[in-house]
Design a protein around this motif. Structure first.
Motif: not given
Length: 140
Positions: A9-11, A14-16
């Motif tokens: 899923d490349d939607g 990523n905020l991690t």
């Protein structure tokens, strides 16, 4: 046997890693910041415009020199103990606890000598206490 492929899923973003960097910066700034504690008091003393009080002739005058030696109404006591100071004051005031007390101390007088004079007056029940000062313009 046929295995299904998992979909990637490349939607979204990523905020991690972004949160990790923000926390590391927060910890860095918290550790490197110095917190100073002000040890000086900032005082703005009141000023007064007016005429000095007229000295009453029946006042009890305590003069303290730079060495902490007392003189009460022109009677020299030297370095007196609290008991000697109270006895000398009691002999001059008798039972008149309403008599004003004027404390005149040298600028270099030990603070304890002034406090002792004030304490002795308070123990005798004298409530009208005043400390003489010098006008700042004429102090030079």
């Amino acid at each position: 046997m046929k295995f299904r492929r998992q979909r990637i899923d490349d939607g979204g973003i990523n905020l991690t890693p972004l949160i990790d960097v923000v926390f590391l910066l927060l910890i860095f700034f918290m550790v490197s910041t110095t917190f100073t504690k002000e040890s000086r008091l900032q005082l703005e003393l009141p000023t007064a415009d007016g005429n000095p009080a007229i000295e009453q002739p029946e006042s009890l005058e305590i003069v303290i020199d730079a060495k902490g030696q007392y003189q009460i109404n022109d009677r020299r006591l030297g370095k007196a103990s609290m008991r000697d100071l109270m006895q000398a004051m009691q002999g001059l005031i008798g039972s008149d606890t309403m008599r004003p007390v004027v404390i005149t101390a040298d600028a270099n007088t030990p603070h304890q000598a002034v406090v002792s004079a004030m304490d002795a007056a308070g123990r005798l029940g004298l409530v009208h206490l005043s400390i003489t000062t010098q006008d700042a313009d004429t102090a030079e």
